[in-house]
Write a protein that holds these residues in place. Structure first.
Motif, PDB file in Angstrom:
ATOM      1  N   MET A   1       0.858  -1.173   0.000  1.00  0.00           N
ATOM      2  CA  MET A   1       0.000   0.000   0.000  1.00  0.00           C
ATOM      3  C   MET A   1       0.898   1.228   0.000  1.00  0.00           C
ATOM      4  O   MET A   1       1.821   1.324   0.800  1.00  0.00           O
ATOM      5  CB  MET A   1      -0.905  -0.029   1.229  1.00  0.00           C
ATOM      6  CG  MET A   1      -1.721   1.216   1.479  1.00  0.00           C
ATOM      7  SD  MET A   1      -3.095   1.562   0.361  1.00  0.00           S
ATOM      8  CE  MET A   1      -4.209   0.243   0.699  1.00  0.00           C
ATOM      9  N   LYS A   2       0.614   2.152  -0.904  1.00  0.00           N
ATOM     10  CA  LYS A   2       1.402   3.382  -1.033  1.00  0.00           C
ATOM     11  C   LYS A   2       0.532   4.577  -0.684  1.00  0.00           C
ATOM     12  O   LYS A   2      -0.528   4.778  -1.298  1.00  0.00           O
ATOM     13  CB  LYS A   2       1.921   3.525  -2.457  1.00  0.00           C
ATOM     14  CG  LYS A   2       2.887   2.433  -2.863  1.00  0.00           C
ATOM     15  CD  LYS A   2       3.349   2.664  -4.282  1.00  0.00           C
ATOM     16  CE  LYS A   2       4.312   1.584  -4.720  1.00  0.00           C
ATOM     17  NZ  LYS A   2       4.787   1.819  -6.091  1.00  0.00           N
ATOM     18  N   LEU A   3       0.990   5.366   0.313  1.00  0.00           N
ATOM     19  CA  LEU A   3       0.240   6.518   0.800  1.00  0.00           C
ATOM     20  C   LEU A   3       1.031   7.798   0.581  1.00  0.00           C
ATOM     21  O   LEU A   3       2.234   7.843   0.857  1.00  0.00           O
ATOM     22  CB  LEU A   3      -0.044   6.388   2.288  1.00  0.00           C
ATOM     23  CG  LEU A   3      -0.735   5.121   2.782  1.00  0.00           C
ATOM     24  CD1 LEU A   3      -0.876   5.159   4.292  1.00  0.00           C
ATOM     25  CD2 LEU A   3      -2.086   4.961   2.123  1.00  0.00           C
ATOM     26  N   LEU A  24       3.983   4.900  13.613  1.00  0.00           N
ATOM     27  CA  LEU A  24       2.989   3.861  13.918  1.00  0.00           C
ATOM     28  C   LEU A  24       3.350   2.542  13.230  1.00  0.00           C
ATOM     29  O   LEU A  24       3.212   1.468  13.826  1.00  0.00           O
ATOM     30  CB  LEU A  24       1.590   4.310  13.496  1.00  0.00           C
ATOM     31  CG  LEU A  24       0.985   5.455  14.306  1.00  0.00           C
ATOM     32  CD1 LEU A  24      -0.294   5.967  13.639  1.00  0.00           C
ATOM     33  CD2 LEU A  24       0.706   5.019  15.739  1.00  0.00           C
ATOM     34  N   LEU A  25       3.795   2.626  11.978  1.00  0.00           N
ATOM     35  CA  LEU A  25       4.209   1.407  11.267  1.00  0.00           C
ATOM     36  C   LEU A  25       5.353   0.721  11.999  1.00  0.00           C
ATOM     37  O   LEU A  25       5.359  -0.503  12.146  1.00  0.00           O
ATOM     38  CB  LEU A  25       4.648   1.735   9.837  1.00  0.00           C
ATOM     39  CG  LEU A  25       3.566   2.171   8.861  1.00  0.00           C
ATOM     40  CD1 LEU A  25       4.186   2.566   7.522  1.00  0.00           C
ATOM     41  CD2 LEU A  25       2.515   1.085   8.670  1.00  0.00           C
ATOM     42  N   ASN A  26       6.304   1.508  12.461  1.00  0.00           N
ATOM     43  CA  ASN A  26       7.441   0.958  13.195  1.00  0.00           C
ATOM     44  C   ASN A  26       6.987   0.295  14.495  1.00  0.00           C
ATOM     45  O   ASN A  26       7.424  -0.809  14.821  1.00  0.00           O
ATOM     46  CB  ASN A  26       8.468   2.061  13.470  1.00  0.00           C
ATOM     47  CG  ASN A  26       9.769   1.500  13.982  1.00  0.00           C
ATOM     48  OD1 ASN A  26      10.308   0.559  13.426  1.00  0.00           O
ATOM     49  ND2 ASN A  26      10.269   2.082  15.055  1.00  0.00           N
ATOM     50  N   GLN A  27       6.080   0.958  15.216  1.00  0.00           N
ATOM     51  CA  GLN A  27       5.570   0.397  16.474  1.00  0.00           C
ATOM     52  C   GLN A  27       4.867  -0.929  16.247  1.00  0.00           C
ATOM     53  O   GLN A  27       4.933  -1.825  17.089  1.00  0.00           O
ATOM     54  CB  GLN A  27       4.591   1.376  17.138  1.00  0.00           C
ATOM     55  CG  GLN A  27       5.241   2.557  17.786  1.00  0.00           C
ATOM     56  CD  GLN A  27       4.205   3.464  18.442  1.00  0.00           C
ATOM     57  OE1 GLN A  27       3.067   3.594  17.972  1.00  0.00           O
ATOM     58  NE2 GLN A  27       4.594   4.100  19.534  1.00  0.00           N
ATOM     59  N   ARG A  28       4.170  -1.064  15.132  1.00  0.00           N
ATOM     60  CA  ARG A  28       3.382  -2.261  14.851  1.00  0.00           C
ATOM     61  C   ARG A  28       4.137  -3.293  14.005  1.00  0.00           C
ATOM     62  O   ARG A  28       3.578  -4.333  13.658  1.00  0.00           O
ATOM     63  CB  ARG A  28       2.077  -1.887  14.151  1.00  0.00           C
ATOM     64  CG  ARG A  28       1.174  -1.016  15.018  1.00  0.00           C
ATOM     65  CD  ARG A  28      -0.144  -0.782  14.341  1.00  0.00           C
ATOM     66  NE  ARG A  28      -0.948   0.221  15.018  1.00  0.00           N
ATOM     67  CZ  ARG A  28      -2.200   0.490  14.690  1.00  0.00           C
ATOM     68  NH1 ARG A  28      -2.796  -0.173  13.705  1.00  0.00           N
ATOM     69  NH2 ARG A  28      -2.874   1.421  15.334  1.00  0.00           N
ATOM     70  N   GLY A  29       5.369  -2.985  13.623  1.00  0.00           N
ATOM     71  CA  GLY A  29       6.148  -3.908  12.811  1.00  0.00           C
ATOM     72  C   GLY A  29       5.606  -4.086  11.406  1.00  0.00           C
ATOM     73  O   GLY A  29       5.691  -5.174  10.834  1.00  0.00           O
ATOM     74  N   LEU A  30       5.070  -3.012  10.834  1.00  0.00           N
ATOM     75  CA  LEU A  30       4.442  -3.088   9.514  1.00  0.00           C
ATOM     76  C   LEU A  30       5.188  -2.297   8.441  1.00  0.00           C
ATOM     77  O   LEU A  30       4.646  -2.048   7.369  1.00  0.00           O
ATOM     78  CB  LEU A  30       2.993  -2.567   9.597  1.00  0.00           C
ATOM     79  CG  LEU A  30       2.046  -3.321  10.518  1.00  0.00           C
ATOM     80  CD1 LEU A  30       0.725  -2.582  10.659  1.00  0.00           C
ATOM     81  CD2 LEU A  30       1.821  -4.733  10.007  1.00  0.00           C
ATOM     82  N   PHE A  34       4.068  -0.931   3.692  1.00  0.00           N
ATOM     83  CA  PHE A  34       3.633   0.384   3.225  1.00  0.00           C
ATOM     84  C   PHE A  34       4.802   1.180   2.663  1.00  0.00           C
ATOM     85  O   PHE A  34       5.936   1.062   3.141  1.00  0.00           O
ATOM     86  CB  PHE A  34       3.034   1.198   4.383  1.00  0.00           C
ATOM     87  CG  PHE A  34       1.715   0.690   4.869  1.00  0.00           C
ATOM     88  CD1 PHE A  34       0.527   1.205   4.382  1.00  0.00           C
ATOM     89  CD2 PHE A  34       1.653  -0.315   5.835  1.00  0.00           C
ATOM     90  CE1 PHE A  34      -0.698   0.732   4.833  1.00  0.00           C
ATOM     91  CE2 PHE A  34       0.436  -0.786   6.299  1.00  0.00           C
ATOM     92  CZ  PHE A  34      -0.743  -0.266   5.791  1.00  0.00           C
ATOM     93  N   ILE A  35       4.507   1.993   1.667  1.00  0.00           N
ATOM     94  CA  ILE A  35       5.403   3.040   1.198  1.00  0.00           C
ATOM     95  C   ILE A  35       4.694   4.351   1.519  1.00  0.00           C
ATOM     96  O   ILE A  35       3.523   4.527   1.159  1.00  0.00           O
ATOM     97  CB  ILE A  35       5.688   2.908  -0.302  1.00  0.00           C
ATOM     98  CG1 ILE A  35       6.499   1.627  -0.551  1.00  0.00           C
ATOM     99  CG2 ILE A  35       6.410   4.138  -0.831  1.00  0.00           C
ATOM    100  CD1 ILE A  35       6.714   1.308  -2.004  1.00  0.00           C
ATOM    101  N   LEU A 149      -6.607   5.457  10.388  1.00  0.00           N
ATOM    102  CA  LEU A 149      -6.326   5.067   9.008  1.00  0.00           C
ATOM    103  C   LEU A 149      -5.587   3.734   8.972  1.00  0.00           C
ATOM    104  O   LEU A 149      -5.975   2.817   8.232  1.00  0.00           O
ATOM    105  CB  LEU A 149      -5.499   6.152   8.312  1.00  0.00           C
ATOM    106  CG  LEU A 149      -4.928   5.819   6.940  1.00  0.00           C
ATOM    107  CD1 LEU A 149      -6.029   5.525   5.932  1.00  0.00           C
ATOM    108  CD2 LEU A 149      -4.039   6.965   6.453  1.00  0.00           C
ATOM    109  N   LEU A 150      -4.566   3.611   9.772  1.00  0.00           N
ATOM    110  CA  LEU A 150      -3.801   2.360   9.801  1.00  0.00           C
ATOM    111  C   LEU A 150      -4.667   1.201  10.286  1.00  0.00           C
ATOM    112  O   LEU A 150      -4.603   0.109   9.721  1.00  0.00           O
ATOM    113  CB  LEU A 150      -2.558   2.516  10.679  1.00  0.00           C
ATOM    114  CG  LEU A 150      -1.621   1.307  10.720  1.00  0.00           C
ATOM    115  CD1 LEU A 150      -1.194   0.858   9.333  1.00  0.00           C
ATOM    116  CD2 LEU A 150      -0.413   1.623  11.593  1.00  0.00           C
TER     117      LEU A 150
END
Length: 164
Positions: A1-3, A24-30, A34-35, A149-150
């Motif tokens: 997914m690209k945002l 948030l991506l880092n906290q959730r390991g995601l 995503f880009i 959103l996430l």
């Protein structure tokens, strides 16, 4: 997914949204799913880092703002899955670019605060000409909206892959 997060000059609100989402991506390991990028509708600050006041406010929350300002391009509307705008003027400008790009514009264009859960505002106010409190308020709005959103994007990913 690209945002792609979009504001006017790409030195306050959209780099903050990018930084919050990356945090948030880092906290959730995601991170690998995503880009994330940001851009401005104007070109005044191209190549500049985020505003020092926004950078300081973000750092106080442990959030890094890595981007350099750039202007949105027609190709972005084909390259990204979602373009999230900070205010009505940004939304109108991006929608105009999408009309210009025609069928190539496949990105979904939405106001950032359409994802907000805990605030009643529909636009992320531009803190550039205000005091320090404005930068913190912008981060409050963006943390709320980015988290929602996430949550929505990862819930829809789980549903489409058959997970519960």
């Amino acid at each position: 997914m690209k945002l792609l997060f979009v504001c006017l000059g790409n030195i306050c609100r959209s780099p903050a949204a990018e930084g919050v989402f990356l945090h948030l991506l880092n906290q959730r390991g995601l991170n690998d799913q995503f880009i994330v990028d940001s851009a401005g509708t104007g070109n005044w600050h191209v190549g500049h880092p985020a505003d020092r006041r926004m950078t300081a406010a973000a750092q106080r929350r442990g959030i890094h703002l890595p981007s350099r300002a750039r202007q949105i391009e027609l190709d972005d509307l084909e390259e990204f899955d979602m373009v999230l705008t900070m205010d009505d003027d940004n939304l109108e400008t991006v929608a105009g670019l999408a009309r210009e790009a025609g069928k190539k514009a496949t990105a979904q264009i939405k106001p950032m605060l359409s994802y907000g859960r805990h605030h009643n505002e529909s636009e992320v106010p531009d803190p550039y000409y205000g005091g320090d409190a404005g930068f913190d308020h912008v981060l409050d709005l963006l943390e709320d909206a980015c988290e929602a959103l996430l949550d929505e994007l990862t819930d829809s990913d789980r549903k489409s892959s058959g997970e519960n």
